[in-house]
Design a protein around this motif. Structure first.
Motif, mmCIF file in Angstrom:
data_model
loop_
_atom_site.group_PDB
_atom_site.id
_atom_site.type_symbol
_atom_site.label_atom_id
_atom_site.label_comp_id
_atom_site.label_asym_id
_atom_site.label_seq_id
_atom_site.Cartn_x
_atom_site.Cartn_y
_atom_site.Cartn_z
ATOM 1 N N THR A 77 0.899 -1.295 -0.028
ATOM 2 C CA THR A 77 0.041 -0.029 0.089
ATOM 3 C C THR A 77 0.806 1.397 -0.098
ATOM 4 N N ARG A 109 2.450 1.733 -3.337
ATOM 5 C CA ARG A 109 1.331 2.258 -4.117
ATOM 6 C C ARG A 109 0.957 3.756 -4.172
ATOM 7 N N SER A 110 1.224 4.059 -2.827
ATOM 8 C CA SER A 110 0.944 5.577 -2.790
ATOM 9 C C SER A 110 2.057 6.500 -3.094
#
Length: 204
Positions: free
Chosen positions: A126, A129-130
Motif C-alpha cells: 500500500t 502504491r501511494s
C-alpha cells in the motif's frame, strides 16, 4: 509456438532507462540552483514515462506467459498461448497506449486480464502504491498545470509525505528527504520516488 517475452531483459532495460534519467539530474549539481530544480521536475516526468512503458510491457509479458485466465474468460479452447503482438493489442484495449490512472486502476486491469494469482503487481505494498500515485500526481501537475492536477498534487503530498503546505514540484523534488522511514533517506525526494520505481521493477 509464439515467442515468449524475456522478463529479465525487460527489467534490465527499464532499470537502465531509470538510471539514465537520474544521471541527467545528477550532472546538474554544478549548475545554478534554478536549473537543478527545473531538471528535477523534468526528470520526474521522465521517470514516470519509464514506469508507464514498463507497466505496459510487463502486462503484455504476463499475458504472453500466463494467458489461461483470459482465454478461459473468452471461452477460447483452441489456443494455449497469446503472441506478444496480440497480447499488446489486448492490453491496450485496441488503443495506441495502455491507459491506467492510478495503481488501483492498474491492479483492477491486471486482475481482469490475468486473474489475481497471475497479476505481476499483486506484491505492491500500500505504501509503495501511494508513492507511485504521488509520482503520477507530480507528473500531471508538471505537464498539465490544471486546477485539478494542482489539487491532486497537494492532496498527494499531504497524504504521502505529510506536507500540509505544498511547495512547487521543482522545490519539492530537489529537497532532501529526512523522513526516518524514507526509501532513500537523506537523498532528494526525486531519488525517493525513483527508488520505489526501481525496486518495483525488480520485484514484479
Amino acid at each position: 509456438m509464439p515467442r515468449k517475452i524475456d522478463l529479465e531483459a525487460l527489467r534490465r532495460k527499464s532499470a537502465e532507462e531509470l538510471a539514465t534519467a537520474l544521471e541527467r539530474y545528477e550532472v546538474t549539481k554544478g549548475l545554478h540552483y534554478s536549473w537543478r530544480r527545473w531538471t528535477a521536475r523534468m526528470t520526474a516526468v521522465d521517470i514516470h514515462a519509464v514506469w508507464e512503458r514498463y507497466v505496459e510491457t510487463r502486462l503484455v509479458a504476463a499475458l504472453n506467459h500466463s494467458p489461461q485466465h483470459f482465454l478461459e474468460g473468452q471461452n477460447i479452447a483452441s489456443v494455449t498461448r497469446i503472441p506478444p503482438g496480440l497480447a499488446r493489442y489486448i492490453v491496450r484495449g485496441g488503443r495506441n497506449f495502455t491507459d491506467f490512472r492510478s495503481t488501483g486502476d492498474l491492479m483492477s486491469k491486471a486482475d481482469h486480464l490475468l486473474g489475481k494469482d497471475a497479476n505481476p503487481f499483486k506484491s505492491l505494498t500500500t505504501k509503495d502504491r501511494s508513492f507511485i500515485d504521488c509520482l503520477a500526481a507530480i507528473r500531471n501537475h508538471v505537464v498539465h498545470g490544471s486546477d485539478a492536477s494542482i489539487a491532486a498534487y497537494r492532496r498527494s503530498l499531504k497524504a504521502v509525505f505529510e506536507i500540509k503546505t505544498a511547495p512547487g514540484p521543482d522545490e519539492f523534488l530537489n529537497a532532501k528527504d529526512n523522513w526516518t522511514p524514507s526509501p532513500a533517506r537523506y537523498k532528494s525526494r526525486l531519488h525517493v520516488l525513483a527508488e520505489v520505481i526501481a525496486r518495483t521493477i525488480q520485484n514484479t
